[in-house]
Design an enzyme around this catalytic site. Structure first.
Site, PDB file in Angstrom:
ATOM      1  N   LYS A 150      -7.188   1.335  72.426  1.00 41.40           N
ATOM      2  CA  LYS A 150      -5.882   1.523  71.778  1.00 41.40           C
ATOM      3  C   LYS A 150      -4.761   0.947  72.645  1.00 41.40           C
ATOM      4  CE  LYS A 150      -7.121   5.308  68.734  1.00 41.40           C
ATOM      5  NZ  LYS A 150      -6.556   6.370  67.875  1.00 41.40           N
TER       6      LYS A 150
ATOM      7  N   TYR B 159      -8.800   1.812  58.590  1.00 42.93           N
ATOM      8  CA  TYR B 159      -8.420   3.219  58.412  1.00 42.93           C
ATOM      9  C   TYR B 159      -8.459   3.634  56.936  1.00 42.93           C
ATOM     10  CZ  TYR B 159      -7.246   4.043  63.309  1.00 42.93           C
ATOM     11  OH  TYR B 159      -7.312   4.234  64.673  1.00 42.93           O
TER      12      TYR B 159
ATOM     13  N   PHE C 216       0.268  10.232  57.879  1.00 45.83           N
ATOM     14  CA  PHE C 216       0.428   9.524  59.150  1.00 45.83           C
ATOM     15  C   PHE C 216      -0.247   8.155  59.208  1.00 45.83           C
ATOM     16  CE2 PHE C 216      -3.839  10.566  60.497  1.00 45.83           C
ATOM     17  CZ  PHE C 216      -4.100  11.819  59.941  1.00 45.83           C
TER      18      PHE C 216
ATOM     19  N   ARG D 200     -18.586   9.967  71.319  1.00 49.51           N
ATOM     20  CA  ARG D 200     -17.591  10.949  70.868  1.00 49.51           C
ATOM     21  C   ARG D 200     -17.482  12.109  71.854  1.00 49.51           C
ATOM     22  NH1 ARG D 200     -14.054   9.639  66.535  1.00 49.51           N
ATOM     23  NH2 ARG D 200     -13.522  11.815  66.825  1.00 49.51           N
TER      24      ARG D 200
ATOM     25  N   ASN E 219      -4.123   8.229  72.030  1.00 45.01           N
ATOM     26  CA  ASN E 219      -5.328   8.901  72.519  1.00 45.01           C
ATOM     27  C   ASN E 219      -6.406   7.937  73.012  1.00 45.01           C
ATOM     28  OD1 ASN E 219      -6.193   8.005  70.054  1.00 45.01           O
ATOM     29  ND2 ASN E 219      -6.641  10.013  69.197  1.00 45.01           N
TER      30      ASN E 219
HETATM   31  P1  IDP Z   1     -10.459  10.305  65.686  1.00 39.10           P
HETATM   32  O1  IDP Z   1      -9.769   9.088  66.265  1.00 39.10           O
HETATM   33  O2  IDP Z   1     -10.667  11.370  66.722  1.00 39.10           O
HETATM   34  O3  IDP Z   1     -11.709   9.948  64.939  1.00 39.10           O
HETATM   35  P2  IDP Z   1      -9.221  10.660  63.053  1.00 39.10           P
HETATM   36  O4  IDP Z   1      -9.091  11.978  62.374  1.00 39.10           O
HETATM   37  O5  IDP Z   1     -10.262   9.708  62.552  1.00 39.10           O
HETATM   38  O6  IDP Z   1      -9.454  10.953  64.629  1.00 39.10           O
HETATM   39  O7  IDP Z   1      -7.796   9.973  63.011  1.00 39.10           O
HETATM   40  C1  IDP Z   1      -7.634   8.619  63.423  1.00 39.10           C
HETATM   41  C2  IDP Z   1      -6.429   8.516  64.350  1.00 39.10           C
HETATM   42  O8  IDP Z   1      -5.262   8.871  63.647  1.00 39.10           O
HETATM   43  C3  IDP Z   1      -6.487   9.469  65.547  1.00 39.10           C
HETATM   44  O9  IDP Z   1      -7.211   8.932  66.636  1.00 39.10           O
HETATM   45  C4  IDP Z   1      -5.032   9.639  65.882  1.00 39.10           C
HETATM   46  O10 IDP Z   1      -4.587   8.548  66.688  1.00 39.10           O
HETATM   47  C5  IDP Z   1      -4.361   9.557  64.519  1.00 39.10           C
HETATM   48  N1  IDP Z   1      -4.104  10.889  63.975  1.00 39.10           N
HETATM   49  C6  IDP Z   1      -5.015  11.824  63.582  1.00 39.10           C
HETATM   50  N2  IDP Z   1      -4.417  12.936  63.125  1.00 39.10           N
HETATM   51  C7  IDP Z   1      -3.087  12.697  63.219  1.00 39.10           C
HETATM   52  C8  IDP Z   1      -1.910  13.467  62.891  1.00 39.10           C
HETATM   53  O11 IDP Z   1      -1.981  14.604  62.429  1.00 39.10           O
HETATM   54  N3  IDP Z   1      -0.696  12.885  63.126  1.00 39.10           N
HETATM   55  C9  IDP Z   1      -0.590  11.609  63.639  1.00 39.10           C
HETATM   56  N4  IDP Z   1      -1.660  10.855  63.958  1.00 39.10           N
HETATM   57  C10 IDP Z   1      -2.891  11.391  63.752  1.00 39.10           C
HETATM   58 MG    MG Z   2     -12.093   8.956  63.144  1.00 38.54          MG
END
Ligand code: IDP
Ligand code: MG
Length: 150
Positions: free
Chosen positions: A11, A51, A59, A94, A124
């Site tokens: 990222k 995505y 978001f 993971r 992240n």
């Molecule tokens: P993951 O990356 O742990 O698989 P996902 O639920 O697939 O998480 O979401 C993809 C990305 O979207 C996350 O890594 C994070 O950067 C972003 N994201 C997830 N939930 C939120 C939120 O509630 N607000 C803003 N960004 C979010």
């Molecule tokens: Mg994911």
């Protein structure tokens, strides 16, 4: 045990902090093989496909803006993509990655160590495929078959 492949994306926060090597090293330490690697200039259409599973969330647009580097003032929409292969690669990665929100991620995980310490779930560190179905879809999106080692 199952031989699996998973897609990794570094990222923009990781790119900007110059942590790609350290992150990759952690994955190598798991015994996983790097079977594909590339630097890519991305566009919004690619991210919308990547995505697709977030479509409809409030978001998704800001996540795409972030992944295109717009928050980090990177000079272009660059991204570094990898395919890792090994036994149970998806769940191993993971586990080392940690919880989506870096503030909740265990301190020995990549997101716990390198994610944003303030409550910014976007910064992240790394994307990794969430399950086998997503992994197959994501790998096919980012790599041609001939770009992946047999
Ligand atoms: P993951 O990356 O742990 O698989 P996902 O639920 O697939 O998480 O979401 C993809 C990305 O979207 C996350 O890594 C994070 O950067 C972003 N994201 C997830 N939930 C939120 C939120 O509630 N607000 C803003 N960004 C979010
Ligand atoms: Mg994911």
């Amino acid at each position: 045990m199952r031989m699996e492949q998973t897609l990794i994306l570094m990222k923009p926060d990781t790119i900007q902090k110059r942590l790609i090597g350290i992150v990759l090293s952690r994955f190598e330490s798991l015994g996983l093989d790097i079977v594909a690697a590339k630097a890519v200039v991305t566009n919004r259409a690619l991210w919308e496909q990547h995505y697709a599973n977030l479509k409809g969330t409030p978001f998704v647009d800001s996540v795409i803006d972030f992944m295109m580097g717009n928050f980090n003032n990177l000079p272009d929409h660059r991204m570094y993509a990898f395919v890792l292969r090994g036994e149970n690669a998806i769940s191993k990665v993971r586990t080392v990655l940690g919880a989506t929100n870096p503030e909740k991620a265990e301190p020995w995980t990549l997101r716990g160590q390198f994610g944003c310490i303030k409550n910014d779930v976007m910064q992240n560190a790394v994307h990794a495929s969430g399950n086998a179905e997503d992994a197959a879809r994501e790998i096919a999106l980012w790599f041609k078959p001939e770009e992946i080692l047999p």
